[in-house]
Design an enzyme around this catalytic site. Structure first.
Site, PDB file in Angstrom:
ATOM      1  N   LYS A  47       9.243  -8.150  12.408  1.00  0.00           N
ATOM      2  CA  LYS A  47       9.669  -6.903  12.192  1.00  0.00           C
ATOM      3  C   LYS A  47       8.700  -5.793  11.880  1.00  0.00           C
ATOM      4  O   LYS A  47       8.054  -5.736  10.716  1.00  0.00           O
ATOM      5  CB  LYS A  47      10.745  -6.765  10.871  1.00  0.00           C
ATOM      6  N   GLU A  99      -2.008   4.363  -5.218  1.00  0.00           N
ATOM      7  CA  GLU A  99      -2.824   4.715  -3.917  1.00  0.00           C
ATOM      8  C   GLU A  99      -2.927   5.752  -3.527  1.00  0.00           C
ATOM      9  O   GLU A  99      -1.671   6.416  -3.320  1.00  0.00           O
ATOM     10  CB  GLU A  99      -2.357   3.770  -3.049  1.00  0.00           C
ATOM     11  N   GLU A 148       0.414  -9.447   1.609  1.00  0.00           N
ATOM     12  CA  GLU A 148      -0.645  -8.477   1.745  1.00  0.00           C
ATOM     13  C   GLU A 148      -0.445  -7.061   1.243  1.00  0.00           C
ATOM     14  O   GLU A 148       0.268  -6.404   1.883  1.00  0.00           O
ATOM     15  CB  GLU A 148      -1.552  -8.444   2.954  1.00  0.00           C
ATOM     16  N   CYS A 174      -5.257   0.067   3.204  1.00  0.00           N
ATOM     17  CA  CYS A 174      -5.242  -0.503   1.853  1.00  0.00           C
ATOM     18  C   CYS A 174      -6.508  -0.648   1.227  1.00  0.00           C
ATOM     19  O   CYS A 174      -6.642  -0.930  -0.025  1.00  0.00           O
ATOM     20  CB  CYS A 174      -4.277  -1.979   2.004  1.00  0.00           C
TER      21      CYS A 174
HETATM   22  N1  NAD Z   1      -3.086  -5.800   1.843  1.00  0.00           N
HETATM   23  C1  NAD Z   1      -3.349  -5.565   3.057  1.00  0.00           C
HETATM   24  O1  NAD Z   1      -3.533  -6.388   3.879  1.00  0.00           O
HETATM   25  C2  NAD Z   1      -2.392  -4.281   3.275  1.00  0.00           C
HETATM   26  C3  NAD Z   1      -2.625  -3.890   4.873  1.00  0.00           C
HETATM   27  C4  NAD Z   1      -2.005  -2.691   5.354  1.00  0.00           C
HETATM   28  C5  NAD Z   1      -1.022  -1.997   4.354  1.00  0.00           C
HETATM   29  N2  NAD Z   1      -1.095  -2.291   3.179  1.00  0.00           N
HETATM   30  C6  NAD Z   1      -0.177  -1.655   2.237  1.00  0.00           C
HETATM   31  O2  NAD Z   1       0.988  -1.048   2.860  1.00  0.00           O
HETATM   32  C7  NAD Z   1       1.402   0.090   2.207  1.00  0.00           C
HETATM   33  C8  NAD Z   1       1.432   0.970   3.274  1.00  0.00           C
HETATM   34  O3  NAD Z   1       2.575   0.425   4.359  1.00  0.00           O
HETATM   35  P1  NAD Z   1       4.104   0.902   4.236  1.00  0.00           P
HETATM   36  O4  NAD Z   1       4.248   2.501   3.856  1.00  0.00           O
HETATM   37  O5  NAD Z   1       4.575   0.681   5.875  1.00  0.00           O
HETATM   38  O6  NAD Z   1       4.819  -0.199   3.397  1.00  0.00           O
HETATM   39  P2  NAD Z   1       6.193  -0.464   2.967  1.00  0.00           P
HETATM   40  O7  NAD Z   1       6.211  -1.563   1.914  1.00  0.00           O
HETATM   41  O8  NAD Z   1       6.979   0.665   2.689  1.00  0.00           O
HETATM   42  O9  NAD Z   1       6.709  -0.976   4.415  1.00  0.00           O
HETATM   43  C9  NAD Z   1       6.120  -2.350   5.069  1.00  0.00           C
HETATM   44  C10 NAD Z   1       6.920  -2.924   5.975  1.00  0.00           C
HETATM   45  O10 NAD Z   1       8.098  -3.190   5.041  1.00  0.00           O
HETATM   46  C11 NAD Z   1       9.176  -3.011   5.723  1.00  0.00           C
HETATM   47  N3  NAD Z   1      10.272  -2.745   4.539  1.00  0.00           N
HETATM   48  C12 NAD Z   1      10.614  -1.880   3.641  1.00  0.00           C
HETATM   49  N4  NAD Z   1      11.531  -2.284   2.728  1.00  0.00           N
HETATM   50  C13 NAD Z   1      12.056  -3.344   3.101  1.00  0.00           C
HETATM   51  C14 NAD Z   1      12.960  -4.271   2.618  1.00  0.00           C
HETATM   52  N5  NAD Z   1      13.648  -4.008   1.641  1.00  0.00           N
HETATM   53  N6  NAD Z   1      13.021  -5.598   3.492  1.00  0.00           N
HETATM   54  C15 NAD Z   1      12.448  -5.711   4.524  1.00  0.00           C
HETATM   55  N7  NAD Z   1      11.563  -4.984   4.865  1.00  0.00           N
HETATM   56  C16 NAD Z   1      11.268  -3.876   4.323  1.00  0.00           C
HETATM   57  C17 NAD Z   1       8.891  -1.654   6.322  1.00  0.00           C
HETATM   58  O11 NAD Z   1       9.972  -1.309   7.182  1.00  0.00           O
HETATM   59  C18 NAD Z   1       7.636  -2.005   7.089  1.00  0.00           C
HETATM   60  O12 NAD Z   1       7.882  -2.763   8.099  1.00  0.00           O
HETATM   61  C19 NAD Z   1       0.330   0.485   1.133  1.00  0.00           C
HETATM   62  O13 NAD Z   1       0.719   0.337   0.150  1.00  0.00           O
HETATM   63  C20 NAD Z   1      -0.884  -0.373   1.865  1.00  0.00           C
HETATM   64  O14 NAD Z   1      -1.820  -0.520   0.828  1.00  0.00           O
HETATM   65  C21 NAD Z   1      -1.639  -3.488   2.914  1.00  0.00           C
HETATM   66  O1  SSN Z   2      -4.887  -1.111   5.642  1.00  0.00           O
HETATM   67  C1  SSN Z   2      -5.109  -2.385   5.600  1.00  0.00           C
HETATM   68  C2  SSN Z   2      -6.016  -3.173   6.325  1.00  0.00           C
HETATM   69  C3  SSN Z   2      -7.102  -2.559   7.110  1.00  0.00           C
HETATM   70  C4  SSN Z   2      -8.125  -3.685   7.293  1.00  0.00           C
HETATM   71  O2  SSN Z   2      -7.988  -4.660   7.775  1.00  0.00           O
HETATM   72  O3  SSN Z   2      -9.252  -3.025   7.072  1.00  0.00           O
END
Ligand code: NAD
Ligand code: SSN
Length: 505
Positions: free
Chosen positions: A198, A409, A276, A310
């Site tokens: 998804k 963040e 992640e 992130c």
């Molecule tokens: N650690 C990592 O590797 C990494 C990498 C990229 C982004 N991030 C983090 O992601 C965040 C930004 O992304 P975002 O705004 O899309 O995050 P988000 O948690 O709002 O959404 C992520 C995904 O989860 C889905 N989602 C939301 N609520 C849900 C639920 N209740 N059930 C199932 N799916 C659901 C969203 O539609 C989306 O596909 C930041 O906090 C960033 O640090 C982490």
């Molecule tokens: O936003 C998170 C992942 C980006 C990266 O892999 O460096």
């Protein structure tokens, strides 16, 4: 909710082609289940917007819980035969997928630019980063070794094998719509699992395009399934993923808040999870650092993707003795580094935030800092009109621990500079967060280098480098930044189970 009136499959229309696509068929707005391109069973759709001007790009199929169930069933059916593939056969599939992506890199980068607002040149970089993971997994597939274990009982012989887990449910964020998919889905499929993905509602088009390329690579029906959904319907898909007994592994990349919820739900059924999650990276410039290279490190870490990764530096601690000089060096480098303009212009290397919501959050952090007496310095060339979601790379001098950015963040191009006096003080401040994804520091002192690298509470540390992301590195966090690692030689282990076999002679 909008509904199409004609037939189940929504045909692509009204997508403004802002690039000359050599393979326009890559751009689609349907989901992919069991090898078929489908719309939602209730025919609903949602819209995707262009971050450069907030104009609607297109409508996309808005699947719900029933559709997610069908996708899981298709993945389970496919697993029956896919799990019998030899490692070499899976290796061939991953190779062909990577080659397809490389052949279509400009189209894929263009789709990334359309839906994420990332400058085209940066999008090409992210497509390369995404493909690197497939190259890496391809190399590792045939090295999934077991062990022989000396048995305490003389007549026994014990050995282990690694087996795929089954159906992996994957959820990805908007901020890296190519690499977050290949890093997760590539590893799961390379290890012999089947996947239902998804993607984020804001950026579903890259995931769809990747599935098209997977299909063209000879990926068997049901091995990769894509379930696109709106913000409103994503939670019901999450429920299906955590409650359906078909799912053996839930792999999530996104915010800590959503990860916490899904992790708890998955725990009810003891589903293995990979999480992640969000970061709050400290970036420390010690008094002995080379200021030029530390400033380059800040630019690489803080402003990559307009600050929307992130692992972006979130809190920049600068030793008080060099704080003013460092701010000056950073400002000069910012002025000579960034080119602004249309994200389609190949020279442009800094784009808008992905949405109005992100822009509002940045403004709130700025207001908070200004109220508390900070001075703002924005990149001098950024005074044109670059769209409603554009915020220029900005330094915030003399930031302090009572400000919002210390605990949340930023996810935007704000470099908060916080002065510090001693190593102990800065390590305590750096670790004073629930997040533990990435940390960075600059020093020339070898003894400090080891001590600080060991003391920082994060899964990844960049020493004298602001860009740590690479396919060969185990990527992941500790504390509330997650569970598990993606990439590196750990990647395929995450998606296999060890089975021990004891043979009595
Ligand atoms: N650690 C990592 O590797 C990494 C990498 C990229 C982004 N991030 C983090 O992601 C965040 C930004 O992304 P975002 O705004 O899309 O995050 P988000 O948690 O709002 O959404 C992520 C995904 O989860 C889905 N989602 C939301 N609520 C849900 C639920 N209740 N059930 C199932 N799916 C659901 C969203 O539609 C989306 O596909 C930041 O906090 C960033 O640090 C982490
Ligand atoms: O936003 C998170 C992942 C980006 C990266 O892999 O460096």
């Amino acid at each position: 909710m909008t509904t199409t009136s004609d037939k189940n499959d929504i045909l692509l229309k009204d997508v403004p082609y802002k690039f000359k696509a050599s393979t326009p068929a890559l751009l689609d707005n349907r989901s992919f289940i069991g090898g078929e391109w489908v719309g939602a069973s209730d025919r609903s759709i949602f819209s995707v917007y262009d971050p450069e001007d907030n104009a609607k790009l297109c409508d996309v199929a808005d699947l719900g819980r029933e559709d997610a169930r069908k996708a899981l069933e298709a993945a389970q059916k496919a697993f029956v035969s896919y799990k019998t593939w030899t490692n070499r056969e899976r290796r061939g599939l991953i190779r062909r997928w990577a080659d397809q992506i490389k052949e279509n890199k400009e189209d894929l980068a263009a789709i990334c630019t359309m839906e994420l607002g990332k400058p085209f040149t940066e999008s090409l970089g992210t497509v390369k980063y995404g493909t690197d993971f497939l190259d890496w997994f391809e190399g590792d597939i045939e090295r999934q070794y077991g062990e022989t274990i000396p048995a305490a009982k003389g007549n026994n012989r014990i050995f282990t094998i690694r087996q795929p887990q089954g159906v992996v449910a994957a959820i990805t964020p908007w901020n890296s719509p190519v690499a977050m998919v290949t890093r997760k889905v590539g590893a799961a499929i390379a290890a012999g699992n089947t996947v239902v993905l998804k993607p984020a509602p804001e950026t579903p088009l890259c995931a769809i395009a990747l599935a098209k390329l997977f299909d063209r690579s000879g990926g068997p029906p049901g091995v990769l399934n894509i379930v696109t959904s709106s913000v409103e319907k994503s939670p019901e898909i999450g429920e299906e993923f955590t409650q359906n007994e078909i799912v053996k592994h839930l792999s999530f990349t996104g915010s800590t808040a959503v990860g916490r919820h899904l992790h708890a739900e998955a725990a009810r059924r003891f589903i293995k999870t990979s999480m992640e999650l969000g970061g709050n990276a400290p970036f420390i410039v010690f008094g002995d650092a080379k200021l030029d290279s530390a400033a380059e490190g800040v630019i690489a870490s803080k402003f990559r993707s307009s600050g929307q990764t992130c692992v972006c530096a979130n809190r920049i601690f600068v030793h008080r003795s060099i704080a003013d000089e460092f701010a000056k060096v950073l400002e000069e480098k910012m002025n000579s580094t960034f080119t602004f303009g249309s994200v389609w212009d190949k020279d442009v290397n800094f784009g808008p935030l992905y949405s109005e919501k992100a822009f509002t959050k940045i403004k709130a952090q700025i207001e908070d800092a200004e109220t508390k007496g900070c001075k703002l310095i924005s990149s001098s060339k950024a005074n044109g009109n670059y769209g409603p979601n554009f915020y220029p790379p900005t330094i915030i001098k003399n930031a302090s621990a009572d400000m919002r950015f210390m605990q949340e963040e930023t996810f935007g191009p704000l470099a908060f500079l916080v002065p510090f006096d001693t190593d102990e003080e800065v390590i305590t401040m750096a670790n004073k967060t629930n997040a533990g994804l990435a940390s960075y520091f600059y020093t020339e002192d070898i003894s400090r280098l080891w001590k600080v690298a060991e003391a920082l509470e994060s899964g990844m540390v960049g020493v004298r480098c602001g860009l740590i992301s690479a396919c060969e590195q185990p990527f992941g966090g500790i504390k509330e930044s997650g569970v598990g690692r993606e990439g590196g030689r750990e990647a395929l282990d995450e998606y296999t189970e060890i089975k021990s076999i004891t043979v009595a002679l």
